[in-house]
Design a protein around this motif. Structure first.
Motif, PDB file in Angstrom:
ATOM      1  N   GLN A   1       0.266  -0.979  -0.157  1.00  0.00           N
ATOM      2  CA  GLN A   1       0.066   0.110  -0.188  1.00  0.00           C
ATOM      3  C   GLN A   1       0.525   1.362  -0.114  1.00  0.00           C
ATOM      4  OE1 GLN A   1      -2.406  -0.399   3.633  1.00  0.00           O
ATOM      5  NE2 GLN A   1      -3.842  -1.070   2.092  1.00  0.00           N
ATOM      6  N   ILE A   2       1.670   1.486   1.235  1.00  0.00           N
ATOM      7  CA  ILE A   2       2.458   2.187   1.049  1.00  0.00           C
ATOM      8  C   ILE A   2       3.265   2.932  -0.952  1.00  0.00           C
ATOM      9  CG2 ILE A   2       4.994   2.927   1.594  1.00  0.00           C
ATOM     10  CD1 ILE A   2       4.335   1.583   4.041  1.00  0.00           C
ATOM     11  N   ALA A   3       4.015   1.395  -1.554  1.00  0.00           N
ATOM     12  CA  ALA A   3       4.418   1.360  -2.358  1.00  0.00           C
ATOM     13  C   ALA A   3       3.674   1.669  -3.331  1.00  0.00           C
ATOM     14  CB  ALA A   3       5.025   0.406  -2.332  1.00  0.00           C
ATOM     15  N   ALA A   4       2.456   1.491  -3.770  1.00  0.00           N
ATOM     16  CA  ALA A   4       1.202   2.390  -4.893  1.00  0.00           C
ATOM     17  C   ALA A   4       1.280   3.429  -3.950  1.00  0.00           C
ATOM     18  CB  ALA A   4       0.023   1.900  -3.609  1.00  0.00           C
ATOM     19  N   ILE A   5       1.043   4.651  -2.988  1.00  0.00           N
ATOM     20  CA  ILE A   5       0.865   5.508  -2.685  1.00  0.00           C
ATOM     21  C   ILE A   5       2.118   6.586  -3.346  1.00  0.00           C
ATOM     22  CG2 ILE A   5       0.400   7.575  -0.825  1.00  0.00           C
ATOM     23  CD1 ILE A   5      -1.088   5.726   1.188  1.00  0.00           C
ATOM     24  N   LYS A   6       3.223   6.068  -2.971  1.00  0.00           N
ATOM     25  CA  LYS A   6       4.023   6.934  -3.503  1.00  0.00           C
ATOM     26  C   LYS A   6       4.455   6.484  -4.701  1.00  0.00           C
ATOM     27  CE  LYS A   6       7.140   6.403   0.640  1.00  0.00           C
ATOM     28  NZ  LYS A   6       8.230   6.162   1.141  1.00  0.00           N
ATOM     29  N   GLN A   7       4.349   6.036  -5.557  1.00  0.00           N
ATOM     30  CA  GLN A   7       4.032   5.883  -7.221  1.00  0.00           C
ATOM     31  C   GLN A   7       3.307   6.277  -7.458  1.00  0.00           C
ATOM     32  OE1 GLN A   7       3.066   1.334  -8.635  1.00  0.00           O
ATOM     33  NE2 GLN A   7       5.222   0.475  -7.584  1.00  0.00           N
ATOM     34  N   GLU A   8       1.673   6.931  -6.247  1.00  0.00           N
ATOM     35  CA  GLU A   8       1.729   7.937  -7.316  1.00  0.00           C
ATOM     36  C   GLU A   8       1.628   9.222  -7.287  1.00  0.00           C
ATOM     37  OE1 GLU A   8      -2.685   6.186  -6.096  1.00  0.00           O
ATOM     38  OE2 GLU A   8      -2.694   8.245  -5.186  1.00  0.00           O
ATOM     39  N   GLU A   9       2.751   9.878  -6.140  1.00  0.00           N
ATOM     40  CA  GLU A   9       2.626  10.544  -5.547  1.00  0.00           C
ATOM     41  C   GLU A   9       4.283  10.919  -6.838  1.00  0.00           C
ATOM     42  OE1 GLU A   9       4.618  10.534  -2.160  1.00  0.00           O
ATOM     43  OE2 GLU A   9       2.279  11.161  -0.756  1.00  0.00           O
TER      44      GLU A   9
END
Lengths: 329, 114
Positions: free
Chosen positions: A308-316
């Motif tokens: 989930q953390i990786a997904a949010i950072k990819q969005e950023e």
């Protein structure tokens, strides 16, 4: 009458010989005699070390963000941010990166142990053992921080020797030692990790506040997300009022805070995973059948949170790239 | 290894001080009336930030009674700041309180370095 070599020894000497043979057999047997159990434990060990590596990587990203945002904020606030202060943060980033590499090498060593237990692959195991030794020796301390050397001790030599000699029990004990050292280091530094996560969130909030106040942030993407929830389209040319901008700012901050909460939860799960894996390997070393339920459960939680953390950072990152290209995502 | 599981109270006190100034910098800055006050706020912010970053890099010996006593003073000073920060009508006094607290923080960091 038979000669001395053919005469049967007296009863006492027969019992003594049998006891000696049994003792020798015990010495020669590996401490964990079941290769299947060891293979399963090596797999969860590799995954646990992998989760530790991924956590350190996300923390290193957070520290990079702090460095970038403090450069920006310091300039806006009119405060100095000199090279010695930058270096403090850069050293922390380097320390986190070296921990990630060591965890990665630990994961490889576990994989090698699993291969060793399951098949005849001594060359692969020996290389993994040497890589692990190199990586642990390279763990940099947090600047003037926790002293790693006493935690690691003589682990590095033990692992290489045990894996090269295909002594499965010794290899299990050596990797258990390395993992326990990694867990103790993690526990000792938890407040540093939590501080990095919280500081990143503070910086993002401060930057957002400044940019919104200057009217240079476009809240359209958030407006669009809210509109989507209602099922109604945004009115063409809609301009948010100051009150609405404030409310959208609060919404954006909720997302930032969510990342902080996820990272804090990931830290808990990673530590739980390491502790559960330690229990598994301790059981193996004591010749008790280990239960993998706890470590598998902790691993599943840690993996979900890290994903989930990786997904949010990819969005950023995607938003950053789109902004740099001059468009909105 | 000098680290322990759980949060170091000294690090926590410095973190609270720095985070407060980081989060409230804009609000406090807008409340200042003179260039002198603005420079005082900037100096205090930098000192608090640097105290925390150094502290995060060090580990405190929380068994030292002098550190304990000083850490309690830092925490008490932070409470004073937050109370004063709720009313921005006396910014000069607020800045004095902040400066006192940040100087206590620096003493805490330098004690731990010994």
């Amino acid at each position: 009458m038979p000669g001395p070599l053919l005469r049967r020894p007296p009863d006492g000497r027969r019992r003594g010989a049998a006891a000696l043979a049994a003792a020798l057999a015990l010495l020669l047997l590996p401490a964990c005699a079941d290769p299947q159990q060891l293979t399963a434990a090596a797999q969860t060990g590799s995954q646990a070390a992998g989760a530790l590596r991924d956590f350190y990587k996300t923390l290193s990203d957070d520290a990079e963000t702090i460095l970038e945002l403090e450069s920006f904020l310091s300039s806006l606030r009119g405060v100095p941010f000199d090279s010695s202060e930058r270096q403090l943060v850069e050293q922390q980033i380097a320390a986190l990166d070296s921990r990630a590499r060591a965890a990665d090498r630990l994961a490889s060593a576990y994989s090698a142990l699993g291969a060793l237990a399951g098949t005849d692959a001594p060359e692969v195991a020996a290389t993994a053992g040497r890589n692990l030794a190199t990586a642990i020796e390279g763990i940099a301390p947090m600047p003037q921080g926790v002293d790693v050397a006493p935690l690691v001790g003589t682990v590095t030599g033990d692992i290489t020797a045990a894996i090269e000699a295909r002594e499965l029990g010794k290899a299990n004990r050596a990797l258990l030692s390395a993992l326990s050292a990694a867990q103790r280091l993690f526990a000792a530094e938890r407040d540093l990790y939590d501080g990095i996560v919280a500081e990143r969130a503070n910086k993002i909030e401060a930057v957002e506040e400044l940019l919104l106040a200057q009217g240079v942030l476009d809240p359209s993407p958030l407006l669009q997300q809210l509109a989507t929830l209602t099922g109604l389209p945004l009115a063409a040319g809609a301009q948010p009022s100051d009150d609405l901008r404030q409310a959208l700012s609060a919404l954006a901050l909720t997302k930032t805070e969510r990342l902080g909460a996820l990272t804090a939860a990931a830290a808990e799960s990673v530590e739980a995973t390491l502790l559960a894996q330690i229990q598994v390997q301790t059981a193996l070393g004591e010749r008790r059948a280990p239960s993998l339920a706890q470590v598998n459960g902790a691993l599943a939680r840690a993996t979900t949170l890290l994903d989930q953390i990786a997904a949010i950072k990819q969005e950023e990152e995607a938003a950053k790239a789109a902004a740099a290209a001059g468009g909105n995502p | 290894m000098t680290g322990t599981s759980g949060t170091s109270p000294s690090l926590a006190a410095l973190q609270e001080q720095y985070f407060y100034l980081d989060r409230n910098f804009n609000r406090l800055f807008m409340a200042t009336k003179t260039d002198e006050d603005r420079d005082t706020l900037r100096t205090d912010y930098v000192q608090a930030r640097d105290n925390y970053w150094k502290a995060r890099a060090q580990r405190f010996n929380d068994d030292d009674p002098m550190v304990d006593d000083l850490q309690q003073k830092v925490t008490a000073a932070q409470r004073d700041i937050e109370r004063a920060g709720e009313r921005l009508d006396d910014v000069a006094s607020l800045l004095d309180t902040i400066t006192t607290a940040v100087n206590l923080g620096s003493r805490l960091v330098s004690l731990a370095a010994v």
